[in-house]
Design a protein around this motif. Structure first.
Motif, PDB file in Angstrom:
ATOM      1  N   GLY A  98       0.908  -1.215  -0.012  1.00 47.92           N
ATOM      2  CA  GLY A  98       0.078  -0.086   0.245  1.00 47.92           C
ATOM      3  C   GLY A  98       0.711   1.420  -0.025  1.00 47.92           C
ATOM      4  N   THR A  99       1.783   1.230   0.808  1.00 45.86           N
ATOM      5  CA  THR A  99       2.637   2.429   0.650  1.00 45.86           C
ATOM      6  C   THR A  99       3.613   2.797  -0.463  1.00 45.86           C
ATOM      7  OG1 THR A  99       2.971   2.048   3.191  1.00 45.86           O
ATOM      8  CG2 THR A  99       4.526   3.677   2.179  1.00 45.86           C
ATOM      9  N   ALA A 100       3.857   1.595  -0.984  1.00 46.48           N
ATOM     10  CA  ALA A 100       4.427   1.830  -2.355  1.00 46.48           C
ATOM     11  C   ALA A 100       3.746   2.150  -3.350  1.00 46.48           C
ATOM     12  CB  ALA A 100       4.958   0.311  -2.911  1.00 46.48           C
ATOM     13  N   TYR A 101       2.261   1.609  -3.273  1.00 47.09           N
ATOM     14  CA  TYR A 101       1.320   2.226  -4.590  1.00 47.09           C
ATOM     15  C   TYR A 101       1.071   3.957  -3.996  1.00 47.09           C
ATOM     16  CZ  TYR A 101      -0.370  -2.162  -6.278  1.00 47.09           C
ATOM     17  OH  TYR A 101      -0.479  -3.381  -7.114  1.00 47.09           O
ATOM     18  N   TRP A 102       1.081   4.050  -3.011  1.00 47.40           N
ATOM     19  CA  TRP A 102       1.075   5.557  -2.331  1.00 47.40           C
ATOM     20  C   TRP A 102       2.109   6.641  -2.924  1.00 47.40           C
ATOM     21  CZ3 TRP A 102       4.300   8.386   0.694  1.00 47.40           C
ATOM     22  CH2 TRP A 102       4.097   9.523   1.034  1.00 47.40           C
ATOM     23  N   ALA A 103       3.260   5.908  -2.735  1.00 48.39           N
ATOM     24  CA  ALA A 103       4.592   6.711  -3.150  1.00 48.39           C
ATOM     25  C   ALA A 103       4.569   6.833  -4.757  1.00 48.39           C
ATOM     26  CB  ALA A 103       5.676   5.901  -2.937  1.00 48.39           C
ATOM     27  N   ILE A 104       3.976   5.862  -5.413  1.00 52.12           N
ATOM     28  CA  ILE A 104       4.005   5.887  -7.068  1.00 52.12           C
ATOM     29  C   ILE A 104       3.239   7.151  -7.201  1.00 52.12           C
ATOM     30  CG2 ILE A 104       3.238   4.757  -9.024  1.00 52.12           C
ATOM     31  CD1 ILE A 104       4.193   2.172  -7.543  1.00 52.12           C
ATOM     32  N   GLY A 105       2.032   7.330  -6.791  1.00 50.62           N
ATOM     33  CA  GLY A 105       1.046   8.362  -6.908  1.00 50.62           C
ATOM     34  C   GLY A 105       1.621   9.515  -6.498  1.00 50.62           C
ATOM     35  N   ARG A 106       2.184   9.738  -5.494  1.00 51.59           N
ATOM     36  CA  ARG A 106       2.926  10.878  -5.074  1.00 51.59           C
ATOM     37  C   ARG A 106       4.065  11.397  -5.908  1.00 51.59           C
ATOM     38  NH1 ARG A 106       1.077  14.430  -1.790  1.00 51.59           N
ATOM     39  NH2 ARG A 106       2.900  14.916  -1.080  1.00 51.59           N
ATOM     40  N   ILE A 107       4.667  10.380  -6.388  1.00 50.61           N
ATOM     41  CA  ILE A 107       5.794  10.945  -7.440  1.00 50.61           C
ATOM     42  C   ILE A 107       5.192  11.229  -8.727  1.00 50.61           C
ATOM     43  CG2 ILE A 107       7.908  10.041  -8.683  1.00 50.61           C
ATOM     44  CD1 ILE A 107       8.225   8.224  -6.213  1.00 50.61           C
ATOM     45  N   LEU A 108       4.479  10.411  -9.349  1.00 49.43           N
ATOM     46  CA  LEU A 108       4.110  10.789 -10.762  1.00 49.43           C
ATOM     47  C   LEU A 108       2.655  11.685 -11.068  1.00 49.43           C
ATOM     48  CD1 LEU A 108       4.603   6.837 -12.296  1.00 49.43           C
ATOM     49  CD2 LEU A 108       6.220   8.967 -12.207  1.00 49.43           C
ATOM     50  N   GLY A 109       2.039  11.721  -9.784  1.00 47.95           N
ATOM     51  CA  GLY A 109       0.745  12.395  -9.917  1.00 47.95           C
ATOM     52  C   GLY A 109      -0.341  11.778 -10.973  1.00 47.95           C
ATOM     53  N   SER A 110      -0.871  12.587 -11.772  1.00 49.63           N
ATOM     54  CA  SER A 110      -1.534  12.311 -12.784  1.00 49.63           C
ATOM     55  C   SER A 110      -1.158  11.110 -13.599  1.00 49.63           C
ATOM     56  CB  SER A 110      -2.197  13.432 -13.536  1.00 49.63           C
ATOM     57  OG  SER A 110      -1.061  14.077 -14.333  1.00 49.63           O
ATOM     58  N   GLY A 111       0.254  11.286 -13.818  1.00 49.65           N
ATOM     59  CA  GLY A 111       0.919  10.176 -14.626  1.00 49.65           C
ATOM     60  C   GLY A 111       0.929   8.864 -14.151  1.00 49.65           C
ATOM     61  N   ALA A 112       0.423   8.655 -13.051  1.00 44.12           N
ATOM     62  CA  ALA A 112       0.201   7.041 -12.334  1.00 44.12           C
ATOM     63  C   ALA A 112      -1.431   6.936 -12.546  1.00 44.12           C
ATOM     64  CB  ALA A 112       0.525   7.374 -10.953  1.00 44.12           C
ATOM     65  N   LEU A 113      -2.185   7.481 -13.191  1.00 40.91           N
ATOM     66  CA  LEU A 113      -3.752   7.135 -13.239  1.00 40.91           C
ATOM     67  C   LEU A 113      -3.840   5.954 -14.091  1.00 40.91           C
ATOM     68  CD1 LEU A 113      -5.559  10.704 -13.946  1.00 40.91           C
ATOM     69  CD2 LEU A 113      -6.115   8.904 -12.002  1.00 40.91           C
ATOM     70  N   ASP A 114      -3.156   5.725 -15.123  1.00 49.03           N
ATOM     71  CA  ASP A 114      -3.596   4.525 -15.974  1.00 49.03           C
ATOM     72  C   ASP A 114      -3.034   3.408 -14.846  1.00 49.03           C
ATOM     73  OD1 ASP A 114      -4.626   5.765 -17.812  1.00 49.03           O
ATOM     74  OD2 ASP A 114      -2.943   5.948 -19.332  1.00 49.03           O
ATOM     75  N   TYR A 115      -1.754   3.345 -14.650  1.00 47.80           N
ATOM     76  CA  TYR A 115      -1.330   2.242 -13.739  1.00 47.80           C
ATOM     77  C   TYR A 115      -2.170   2.034 -12.461  1.00 47.80           C
ATOM     78  CZ  TYR A 115       2.175  -0.392 -10.741  1.00 47.80           C
ATOM     79  OH  TYR A 115       2.304  -1.351 -10.055  1.00 47.80           O
ATOM     80  N   ILE A 116      -2.407   3.033 -11.932  1.00 48.63           N
ATOM     81  CA  ILE A 116      -3.254   2.926 -10.725  1.00 48.63           C
ATOM     82  C   ILE A 116      -4.746   2.296 -11.018  1.00 48.63           C
ATOM     83  CG2 ILE A 116      -4.378   3.878  -8.652  1.00 48.63           C
ATOM     84  CD1 ILE A 116      -1.081   3.632  -8.289  1.00 48.63           C
ATOM     85  N   ASN A 117      -5.131   2.607 -12.041  1.00 44.92           N
ATOM     86  CA  ASN A 117      -6.548   2.412 -12.278  1.00 44.92           C
ATOM     87  C   ASN A 117      -6.630   0.796 -12.805  1.00 44.92           C
ATOM     88  OD1 ASN A 117      -8.709   4.261 -12.273  1.00 44.92           O
ATOM     89  ND2 ASN A 117      -7.669   5.413 -13.825  1.00 44.92           N
ATOM     90  N   GLN A 133      -4.756  11.663  -5.214  1.00 48.76           N
ATOM     91  CA  GLN A 133      -5.879  12.537  -4.869  1.00 48.76           C
ATOM     92  C   GLN A 133      -5.765  13.858  -4.792  1.00 48.76           C
ATOM     93  OE1 GLN A 133      -7.650  11.149  -1.185  1.00 48.76           O
ATOM     94  NE2 GLN A 133      -6.259  11.932  -0.123  1.00 48.76           N
ATOM     95  N   GLU A 134      -4.538  14.503  -4.535  1.00 49.38           N
ATOM     96  CA  GLU A 134      -3.969  15.789  -4.437  1.00 49.38           C
ATOM     97  C   GLU A 134      -4.173  16.402  -5.974  1.00 49.38           C
ATOM     98  OE1 GLU A 134      -0.941  16.780  -2.161  1.00 49.38           O
ATOM     99  OE2 GLU A 134      -1.617  16.013  -0.214  1.00 49.38           O
ATOM    100  N   GLN A 135      -3.847  15.497  -6.833  1.00 47.40           N
ATOM    101  CA  GLN A 135      -3.734  16.091  -8.181  1.00 47.40           C
ATOM    102  C   GLN A 135      -5.036  15.837  -9.236  1.00 47.40           C
ATOM    103  OE1 GLN A 135      -1.282  14.116  -6.802  1.00 47.40           O
ATOM    104  NE2 GLN A 135       0.103  15.398  -6.551  1.00 47.40           N
ATOM    105  N   THR A 136      -5.559  14.669  -8.718  1.00 46.50           N
ATOM    106  CA  THR A 136      -6.768  14.246  -9.759  1.00 46.50           C
ATOM    107  C   THR A 136      -7.520  13.084  -8.910  1.00 46.50           C
ATOM    108  OG1 THR A 136      -7.479  13.455 -11.859  1.00 46.50           O
ATOM    109  CG2 THR A 136      -5.518  12.438 -10.892  1.00 46.50           C
TER     110      THR A 136
END
Length: 377
Positions: free
Chosen positions: A333-352, A372-375
């Motif tokens: 979970g923390t790794a997924y969170w970090a990916i989102g924090r680093i890539l922002g909206s660029g992580a959308l497709d991967y996270i989805n 969530q802070e970016q999108t």
């Protein structure tokens, strides 16, 4: 044997075995500290790592019935790391607190206390002794304060004129009535730097600490780190030195000992290298440090948070492998969170895409939280 003569012999011997400061006090209860301790627990400031009941922590004779005195020792430790590797883009590094540099201080202090105990018994075989280091029921700091080794600073540390706050503390209960030393009368005065600079506001200002907010405590917990503290720990893997680094009483102090060996690459390790390390390799590399007493899980979580803090894009592939393959939900979970924090909206497709696969509710919550802070997904 004359009490004063015996005391001086103990002092002289202590200085030959790497004990920098030594003080003596009586073994009567710590009445004032007991009141503070009760208040500390009532306010919910305790970390949960404390050992013993209030009575055990404030009444020395519960630990050694024959105790007449307590000997307090202080061993200074270094706060400068020569040849420290630089943390730079593509090779971000974390940091272990200075109290964890070198061999585990429990081992270091026990060696000295054992040698001191042997010396005392050589001089007076009938004397009973019981030593404690950190994990004992007595408060190392309160014993040191009453033994005259220093005064309690606003940061909660014992401030010694020669060592500042940079010292390990331990004590020995003895069944011999050594003459007690006078308490050191000193204070921080109007200085409030440590309180003002504490990253989380954990310092109360009167020498008390709210452990639940202290970064040093937070880095040692095993679960998810609360959201409000993730941006505060920076690149700290274990502990926090801020309130010591800013203390004016520490200016110009850097104590060293031959048995405190500094290993720059281990004390300031490259972060991504920690994420997929095996249990065996972790133990072989870091097992001698006091800072890994809780195992590798908190260290790895903190390393992931540090990479998010740096927004280290080069770590994303490693973080993805950890998120997808690590069996521990908190680390995933923390790794997924970090990916989102680093890539922002660029992580959308991967996270989805990964969101459809993951089943753990807390992991999925972390996946959403990171971006969530970016999108919004």
């Amino acid at each position: 044997m004359d009490r004063h003569e015996f005391k001086q012999k103990v002092i002289d011997f202590a200085h030959t075995i790497g004990i920098d400061e030594i003080g003596f006090t009586h073994a009567e209860p710590f009445y004032e500290f007991k009141e503070k301790l009760i208040d500390y627990y009532k306010k919910g400031y305790a970390s949960g790592f404390e050992t013993g009941t209030v009575e055990e922590r404030t009444e020395p004779k519960r630990s050694l019935e024959s105790a007449e005195s307590i000997i307090s020792i202080a061993v200074g430790y270094p706060n400068k790391l020569p040849d420290a590797p630089k943390s730079r883009r593509g090779e971000r590094r974390g940091m272990f607190a200075r109290s964890s540099w070198g061999v585990d201080y429990h081992t270091l202090l026990r060696r000295r206390l054992t040698a001191l105990e042997d010396f005392i018994k050589e001089q007076a075989p009938e004397v009973e002794c019981k030593s404690m280091v950190d994990t004992g029921v007595l408060s190392d700091r309160e014993v040191a304060r009453r033994s005259g080794l220093g005064f309690t600073g606003k940061n909660g540390f014992i401030i010694n004129p020669n060592l500042g706050t940079w010292s390990y503390l331990g004590e020995m209960l003895v069944s011999f009535p050594f003459p007690p030393d006078e308490e050191l009368i000193d204070s921080c005065g109007d200085c409030n730097i440590c309180v003002d600079r504490c990253p989380t506001g954990a310092l109360i200002g009167d020498g008390q600490l709210n452990s639940q907010k202290c970064i040093s405590f937070l880095t040692q917990t095993k679960g998810y780190l609360k959201d409000e503290y993730r941006s505060k720990i920076g690149n700290r893997l274990y502990g926090c030195d801020t309130c010591q680094q800013v203390c004016p009483r520490n200016k110009g102090i850097n104590t060293t000992h031959d048995d405190i060996v500094l290993e720059p690459e281990i004390l300031k390790p490259e972060l991504t290298g920690l994420l997929e390390i095996s249990n065996k390799e972790f133990k072989e590399t870091y097992g001698h440090l006091a800072g890994v007493w809780r195992g590798k899980k908190p260290i790895q979580r903190n390393a992931i948070i540090a990479l998010a803090h740096f927004k280290e894009i080069s770590a994303v592939d490693t973080l993805k492998r950890v998120a997808e393959n690590d069996p521990r939900p908190m680390i995933k979970g923390t790794a997924y969170w970090a990916i989102g924090r680093i890539l922002g909206s660029g992580a959308l497709d991967y996270i989805n895409e990964r969101f459809k696969i993951e089943t753990d509710s807390e992991v999925k919550e972390e996946m959403l939280k990171g971006i969530q802070e970016q999108t919004e997904i």
